[in-house]
Design a protein around this motif. Sequence first.
Motif, mmCIF file in Angstrom:
data_model
loop_
_atom_site.group_PDB
_atom_site.id
_atom_site.type_symbol
_atom_site.label_atom_id
_atom_site.label_comp_id
_atom_site.label_asym_id
_atom_site.label_seq_id
_atom_site.Cartn_x
_atom_site.Cartn_y
_atom_site.Cartn_z
ATOM 1 N N LEU A 1 67.405 59.507 -2.741
ATOM 2 C CA LEU A 1 66.888 60.791 -2.266
ATOM 3 C C LEU A 1 66.580 60.756 -0.775
ATOM 4 C CD1 LEU A 1 64.459 61.734 -5.181
ATOM 5 C CD2 LEU A 1 66.531 62.968 -4.535
ATOM 6 N N VAL A 2 65.933 59.682 -0.335
ATOM 7 C CA VAL A 2 65.575 59.562 1.082
ATOM 8 C C VAL A 2 66.831 59.469 1.944
ATOM 9 C CG1 VAL A 2 64.462 58.073 2.794
ATOM 10 C CG2 VAL A 2 63.314 58.559 0.633
ATOM 11 N N SER A 3 67.821 58.706 1.489
ATOM 12 C CA SER A 3 69.070 58.547 2.261
ATOM 13 C C SER A 3 69.786 59.883 2.426
ATOM 14 C CB SER A 3 69.989 57.536 1.573
ATOM 15 O OG SER A 3 69.381 56.273 1.488
ATOM 16 N N ILE A 4 69.840 60.656 1.346
ATOM 17 C CA ILE A 4 70.502 61.960 1.408
ATOM 18 C C ILE A 4 69.747 62.909 2.334
ATOM 19 C CG2 ILE A 4 71.128 64.017 0.073
ATOM 20 C CD1 ILE A 4 71.589 62.151 -2.322
ATOM 21 N N ASP B 1 67.181 71.044 0.424
ATOM 22 C CA ASP B 1 66.178 70.118 0.923
ATOM 23 C C ASP B 1 65.843 69.065 -0.129
ATOM 24 O OD1 ASP B 1 64.743 71.543 -0.917
ATOM 25 O OD2 ASP B 1 63.445 72.545 0.521
ATOM 26 N N PHE B 2 64.794 68.268 0.153
ATOM 27 C CA PHE B 2 64.412 67.163 -0.725
ATOM 28 C C PHE B 2 64.098 67.656 -2.137
ATOM 29 C CE2 PHE B 2 61.350 64.321 -2.672
ATOM 30 C CZ PHE B 2 61.819 63.063 -2.358
ATOM 31 N N LEU B 3 63.328 68.736 -2.231
ATOM 32 C CA LEU B 3 62.938 69.239 -3.544
ATOM 33 C C LEU B 3 64.154 69.721 -4.332
ATOM 34 C CD1 LEU B 3 60.657 69.820 -5.489
ATOM 35 C CD2 LEU B 3 60.356 72.052 -4.416
ATOM 36 N N GLU B 4 65.084 70.345 -3.645
ATOM 37 C CA GLU B 4 66.306 70.827 -4.306
ATOM 38 C C GLU B 4 67.090 69.652 -4.883
ATOM 39 O OE1 GLU B 4 67.708 74.225 -5.580
ATOM 40 O OE2 GLU B 4 66.354 74.240 -3.865
ATOM 41 N N ASP C 1 53.732 60.537 -4.442
ATOM 42 C CA ASP C 1 54.023 59.232 -3.829
ATOM 43 C C ASP C 1 54.518 59.407 -2.393
ATOM 44 O OD1 ASP C 1 53.311 58.017 -6.162
ATOM 45 O OD2 ASP C 1 55.357 57.587 -6.831
ATOM 46 N N SER C 2 55.305 60.465 -2.151
ATOM 47 C CA SER C 2 55.811 60.736 -0.808
ATOM 48 C C SER C 2 54.673 61.065 0.145
ATOM 49 C CB SER C 2 56.813 61.895 -0.840
ATOM 50 O OG SER C 2 57.910 61.602 -1.670
ATOM 51 N N LEU C 3 53.730 61.871 -0.328
ATOM 52 C CA LEU C 3 52.567 62.213 0.491
ATOM 53 C C LEU C 3 51.726 60.964 0.770
ATOM 54 C CD1 LEU C 3 51.409 65.545 -1.211
ATOM 55 C CD2 LEU C 3 52.302 65.314 1.109
ATOM 56 N N LEU C 4 51.458 60.190 -0.270
ATOM 57 C CA LEU C 4 50.619 59.004 -0.133
ATOM 58 C C LEU C 4 51.291 57.945 0.729
ATOM 59 C CD1 LEU C 4 48.087 57.427 -0.980
ATOM 60 C CD2 LEU C 4 49.332 56.672 -3.007
ATOM 61 N N GLY C 5 52.590 57.731 0.503
ATOM 62 C CA GLY C 5 53.300 56.672 1.214
ATOM 63 C C GLY C 5 53.486 56.952 2.694
#
Length: 415
Positions: free
Chosen positions: A140-143, A259-262, A281-285
């Motif tokens: 997901l992050v790479s995309i 976007d990421f959510l999509e 996790d994204s918010l915390l990390g």
Amino acid sequence: MAGELWVGILVGIIGGMLGLIMNHFLPMFLKLGDNVPKGSFGWPILGETLGFLKPHPSNTIGAFLQDHCSRYGNVFKSHLFFSPTVVSCDQELNYFILQNEGKLFQCSYPKPIHGILGNASMLVAVGDTHKRLRNVAISLVSITKSKPEFLNDIERIAVQILNSWKDKQQVMFCEEARKFSFNVILKQVLGLTSEEPETGKILEDFLAFMRGLVSIPLYIPGTPYARAVQARSRISSRVKAIIEERRSRNGRRCGVRNDFLEILLSVDTLSEDEKVSFVLDSLLGGYETTSLLMAMVVHLLGQSPTASEQLKLEHEQIRSSKERDEFLNWEDYKKMGFTQNVISEALRYGNIVKFVHRKALKDVKFRDHLIPSGWKVLPVFTAVHLDSSVHANALQFHPWRWEVINSINLKILDV
């Protein structure tokens, strides 16, 4: 009924206390052999946790580790966070622990942390579940990073925050860095901007969530821990509502975003709870670590005019090759070699991530040391980062050291 309830609570408390006491004293009486690292278990139940957690500058290892390493060596036993623990300030053992993640060791957070993070969180998942979630996260992050909108949004938010400083006589940079990190993550993950009312509500709950992570884990109404668990529940509800609204919009084929959510919604291997946990996790990390790193970089550059000037020159050269309102792209960022050296040195010197708890899945022998099965293992990265035998002049901020390190790594790859 009330009497039976109180008896049940009393029995539960007594049972929990007995369990903690046995957990502390039992390892002392077991015949574990002479190969278990030397050390001290400290006080009953609490062990040496309070001494270990005593605040100290991030560019030192602190009095606790200095004292124990001088007395017992770079690998020693202790009793931390209610568990018998082997603490490692040794570079080779730390590397061995990281290399054997999931084989000989696994991440092991205290049980109360699960109540805040949720059982579907990648941070507390272990084994095959952790591998599956981690692979999805990397994908997901790479995309997301490959899309031009990702960098454009970051630059737009940075400029927006910088412009808000124009009429201020004083700026609390650490707070501004937190605001920047939160706004970037929320925009990338949920598509929300800082002007939307929902953003303020999520931020308020998220701050309560963060305070509970570093509090005494007692679920009593009004305590930071209880507020954190409640805040996580509210954030989860809001994230689920946003997900449902996005699905509804996609069903009507109106304003579909890329976007990421999509992308997250299109992943069939994740449950609904796992998708919500991915957002948390994204918010915390990214929130605390990114903002701390930015604040550390600014602080260290303020003490190193030479590094600050070279960094400024690198950025001006790249900016001069662009049109006035043209956004930076990945090729521009790849040219920021000295910028990356500054970041690497700030991570080393500032020690943003100091340690991660792990548990030994079986008896593990490393050199002359035995780590008993079930014991916690604490690889302390700070001790290696500030070890003069690993990094010359380790207690100095020196970004240029990474030019030498990177050139050595390139030569090794060429071979």
